[in-house]
Design an enzyme around this catalytic site. Structure first.
Site, mmCIF file in Angstrom:
data_model
loop_
_atom_site.group_PDB
_atom_site.id
_atom_site.type_symbol
_atom_site.label_atom_id
_atom_site.label_comp_id
_atom_site.label_asym_id
_atom_site.label_seq_id
_atom_site.Cartn_x
_atom_site.Cartn_y
_atom_site.Cartn_z
ATOM 1 C CG ASN A 1 -0.033 2.636 3.871
ATOM 2 O OD1 ASN A 1 -0.967 2.358 2.492
ATOM 3 N ND2 ASN A 1 1.550 3.147 3.179
ATOM 4 N N GLY A 2 -0.793 -0.571 7.174
ATOM 5 C CA GLY A 2 -0.994 -1.738 8.088
ATOM 6 C C GLY A 2 -1.841 -2.074 8.501
ATOM 7 C CD GLU B 1 18.316 -16.695 -11.165
ATOM 8 O OE1 GLU B 1 16.976 -17.016 -11.826
ATOM 9 O OE2 GLU B 1 18.250 -15.943 -10.331
ATOM 10 C CE LYS C 1 10.882 -10.341 -11.095
ATOM 11 N NZ LYS C 1 12.218 -11.131 -9.910
ATOM 12 N NE ARG D 1 5.722 1.044 -1.461
ATOM 13 C CZ ARG D 1 6.603 0.980 -0.607
ATOM 14 N NH1 ARG D 1 7.951 0.978 -0.786
ATOM 15 N NH2 ARG D 1 6.151 -0.181 0.343
ATOM 16 C CD1 TRP E 1 -1.835 -7.184 -1.907
ATOM 17 C CD2 TRP E 1 0.074 -6.210 -3.630
ATOM 18 N NE1 TRP E 1 -0.798 -7.605 -2.172
ATOM 19 C CE2 TRP E 1 -0.413 -7.199 -3.801
ATOM 20 C CE3 TRP E 1 0.571 -5.686 -4.197
ATOM 21 C CZ2 TRP E 1 0.878 -7.851 -4.608
ATOM 22 C CZ3 TRP E 1 1.404 -5.753 -5.153
ATOM 23 C CH2 TRP E 1 1.445 -7.671 -4.868
ATOM 24 C CE LYS F 1 18.235 -15.638 -7.275
ATOM 25 N NZ LYS F 1 16.851 -16.094 -7.137
ATOM 26 C CB CYS G 1 -0.745 0.016 0.864
ATOM 27 S SG CYS G 1 -1.842 -1.152 1.509
ATOM 28 C CD GLU H 1 16.710 -19.039 -4.645
ATOM 29 O OE1 GLU H 1 15.909 -20.171 -5.738
ATOM 30 O OE2 GLU H 1 16.396 -18.345 -5.030
ATOM 31 C CG HIS I 1 26.001 -41.865 -3.058
ATOM 32 N ND1 HIS I 1 26.310 -42.675 -2.761
ATOM 33 C CD2 HIS I 1 25.167 -41.991 -2.230
ATOM 34 C CE1 HIS I 1 25.899 -42.896 -1.954
ATOM 35 N NE2 HIS I 1 25.103 -42.263 -1.771
HETATM 36 C C1 G6P Z 1 12.093 -17.190 -14.585
HETATM 37 C C2 G6P Z 1 13.415 -15.362 -13.913
HETATM 38 C C3 G6P Z 1 13.289 -16.771 -12.697
HETATM 39 C C4 G6P Z 1 12.225 -17.346 -11.976
HETATM 40 C C5 G6P Z 1 11.660 -18.271 -12.933
HETATM 41 C C6 G6P Z 1 10.178 -18.666 -12.858
HETATM 42 O O1 G6P Z 1 13.550 -17.924 -14.966
HETATM 43 O O2 G6P Z 1 14.376 -15.166 -13.844
HETATM 44 O O3 G6P Z 1 14.427 -15.776 -11.374
HETATM 45 O O4 G6P Z 1 12.233 -17.959 -10.904
HETATM 46 O O5 G6P Z 1 11.412 -17.128 -14.362
HETATM 47 O O6 G6P Z 1 9.086 -16.902 -12.559
HETATM 48 P P1 G6P Z 1 7.904 -17.296 -11.834
HETATM 49 O O7 G6P Z 1 7.076 -15.917 -11.994
HETATM 50 O O8 G6P Z 1 7.367 -18.254 -12.210
HETATM 51 O O9 G6P Z 1 7.932 -17.107 -10.140
#
Ligand code: G6P
Length: 604
Positions: A104-105, A487, A599, A27, A80, A484, A2, A480, A503
């Site tokens: 907000n809150g 990427e 993205k 936001r 939101w 990261k 928000c 993950e 293994h």
């Molecule tokens: C793309 C982005 C990743 C993301 C994946 C799934 O590859 O670069 O960062 O995790 O899509 O996206 P989603 O919007 O479905 O979570």
């Protein structure tokens, strides 16, 4: 999430508010509204969806507040949805009889207050918690006929988080304000007497130079003649760069998003985490009727959140749970049976492979839930039910806050399912709920920790690869962490279950192979310790992340001692995100827009 704007002055208040709200669009929001007050006339406009819907309404319908020689006050809000759906009725500003409020809150005691006020004749029209504020104000004003006193009495009764702007016909030249929890800033405009309010810098830039960032507990009242603050304040100078302001002063959106995880998880839990239970208004109690299995489908980071959740669903809800990468699931000719609940996880809600998997499940007659950050995205329209993450817009391509909110939401879902299936002992549930409340603290980025990651990063810019290893939920966390790093640093990294190294992959061990070991105190510590010892014996360079000292590590990142493995999980997540970001910075890469990545991947 928000956003709040406000204005006192003689310029075109409605345009200032609308432009201010546009600056807050980044936001995320699902509805918006403004209220204008000139002399004794109030006009309010609300619209669901984009700000331009609100703008059209305002331009077509404003009748008062068009005389720029006369002072016009205004407050505006982007909402939101948390309590109640994104409808016009639930959008702010909320009305009493002669006053309006934006907030907000969350007002935690709104139910008690609503009951009390209803008994004394106040009529509520929305499903929100916010509406009690304006009624409470009018309740006191009807008694005291004193707006200052009534506002003070009102804020004393509120529990929770509340940054507020309130206007009232009873004092038509003033805006009452309060900050507690969510951010709120007041700025002096470039013209005489002009005052601007906003929940972040972006709407203020170019319009004002001097700003006060209110501290929690500060309140006051502003008019063209000046601002009365409840406490002494410190004025500072506004930044001049909008993009810098949108990044909240951080170097990258990714960095900002890492730092704001502690706040957005609070929004994810808002209204869902109750004193002694979990509630999802989005789900009906019969959601698990006839269900024997959960199947999760997702891509990338969302897949890792799904994998984490599979441990929690089996452990806490006692339901069999399998997880599949959406692009694999689509073409394997999967056997779909109606006793399976199909959950897709997606930040964007648009990832083509996940969306197609969801459609397949729907066509197969399966019940489906989308755990998603973007309302009205394709997945939310296809799934039977949607649980929103409420993380706000994520701009960094490397996903951070989506992962933490996904994990929190899925963990809460596992507790909710465990409760409705009657398989979760009360004592166990209490511990889990208490732990959920402590997550914001685990996600807080301590300066010392960030500095440690920054310093260590210089030692990990070469070598022939990284192994991130962990067990149980720390295995998906290792995946993950490796993702990261890949990427944004373009270095080769793999996530592995620690027990699986022997293994095969251990054949790679040598000093130029970097092992990032996730060694939580509260989940199989001795087991992972043996696995790391095996790697150390083969001369791999070890960076251990743990609350317990580990002598064999070459580098050691000391996390806080806690009493639950999920708190360790979230602190280690922060470490992994910061570590890869700092390596990327040292390598001179574009942190927010890494090469070759998008993205939202809307192609197969
Ligand atoms: C793309 C982005 C990743 C993301 C994946 C799934 O590859 O670069 O960062 O995790 O899509 O996206 P989603 O919007 O479905 O979570």
């Amino acid at each position: 999430m928000c956003g709040i704007v406000g204005y006192i002055g003689k310029k075109d208040t409605k345009s200032i508010l609308i432009e201010g709200l546009k600056e807050l669009e980044y936001r995320g929001y699902d509805s918006a509204g403004i209220a204008l007050l000139q002399n004794d006339k109030i006009e309010v406009f609300k619209a669901v969806g984009k700000i331009k819907n609100l703008e059209e309404k305002v331009l077509q319908n404003t009748t008062c507040c068009t005389n720029f020689d006369t002072l016009t006050l205004g407050i505006g809000h982007t909402r939101w949805a948390t309590h109640g759906k994104p409808t016009e009725l639930n959008a702010h500003p909320h009305l009493g009889v002669y006053s309006y409020v934006v907030h907000n809150g969350i007002i935690e005691n709104y139910k008690e207050l609503k009951e009390e006020l209803t008994l004394s004749g106040h009529i509520f029209v929305s499903q929100t918690d916010t509406e009690v504020i304006v009624h409470l104000f009018e309740y006191y004003f009807n008694q005291y006929n004193d707006a200052n006193r009534s506002f003070k009495e009102t804020i004393e009764r509120l529990h929770g988080a509340y940054s507020i702007l309130l206007i009232t016909k009873s004092e038509p030249n003033k805006i009452f304000f309060m900050k507690h929890g969510s951010p709120l800033a007041i700025a002096k405009g470039n013209d005489d007497g002009e005052i601007y309010f906003a929940s972040s810098d972006a709407p203020l830039i170019g319009l004002a130079n001097d700003v006060v960032y209110l501290e929690d507990g500060m309140s006051g009242v502003a008019s063209i003649y000046g601002i009365e603050f409840s406490h002494s304040v410190q004025w500072s100078t506004l930044p001049t760069n909008k993009l810098f302001a949108q990044k909240n002063g951080f170097r990258f959106f990714m960095e900002k998003e890492i730092y704001e995880q502690k706040d957005v998880v609070v929004d994810s839990m808002m209204g869902r985490l109750k004193d002694d239970t979990i509630v999802f208004d989005e789900l009906t109690h019969d959601i698990l009727e006839g269900i024997n299995e959960i199947k999760i489908c997702a891509c990338g980071t969302s897949y890792h959140a799904g994998l984490t959740a599979s441990y929690l669903f089996e452990r806490l809800s006692k339901i069999r749970c399998t997880v599949e990468i959406a692009s694999e699931f689509r073409y394997k000719e999967p056997l779909l049976t109606p006793d399976t609940l199909f959950i897709v996880i997606s930040q964007s809600g648009e990832t083509a492979d996940t969306l197609e998997a969801l459609k397949m499940a729907k066509n197969g007659g399966l019940k489906s839930i989308a755990v998603c950050n973007v309302d009205n995205s394709s997945m939310t329209r296809v799934a039977d039910a949607t649980i929103l993450l409420r993380a706000g817009i994520e701009k960094g391509v490397a996903s951070t806050k989506a992962f933490s909110t996904q994990t929190v939401v899925l963990w809460m879902m596992s507790l909710y399912f465990g409760t409705i299936r009657g398989v979760l002992a009360k004592e166990k549930l209490e511990i889990e709920l208490q732990t959920l409340r402590e997550i914001p603290n685990s996600l807080k980025v301590e300066d010392k920790l960030h500095e440690k990651c920054r310093r260590l990063s210089k030692r990990y810019l070469h070598g022939h690869g990284f192994f991130f290893i962990g067990r149980d939920v720390f295995f998906p966390l290792a995946l993950e962490g490796a993702l990261k790093l890949k990427e944004i640093s373009y270095l080769h990294a793999e996530g592995y279950p620690a027990g699986e190294m022997k293994h095969g992959p251990i054949a790679l061990a040598d000093p130029e192979l970097f092992t990032i070991a996730l060694m939580p105190q509260h989940l199989h510590y001795d087991k992972i310790k043996s696995n790391v010892e095996e790697l150390s014996a083969r001369d791999s360079t070890i960076c251990a992340i743990s609350p317990l000292p580990f002598e064999l590590s070459d580098d050691f990142i000391n996390t806080k001692k806690t009493n639950h493995y999920m708190l360790e999980f979230f602190e280690m997540l922060i470490v992994l995100q910061l570590f890869s970001m700092e390596i990327s910075v040292r390598l001179g890469n574009d942190v927010d827009m890494p090469r070759n990545l998008a993205k939202s991947v809307t192609v197969e």
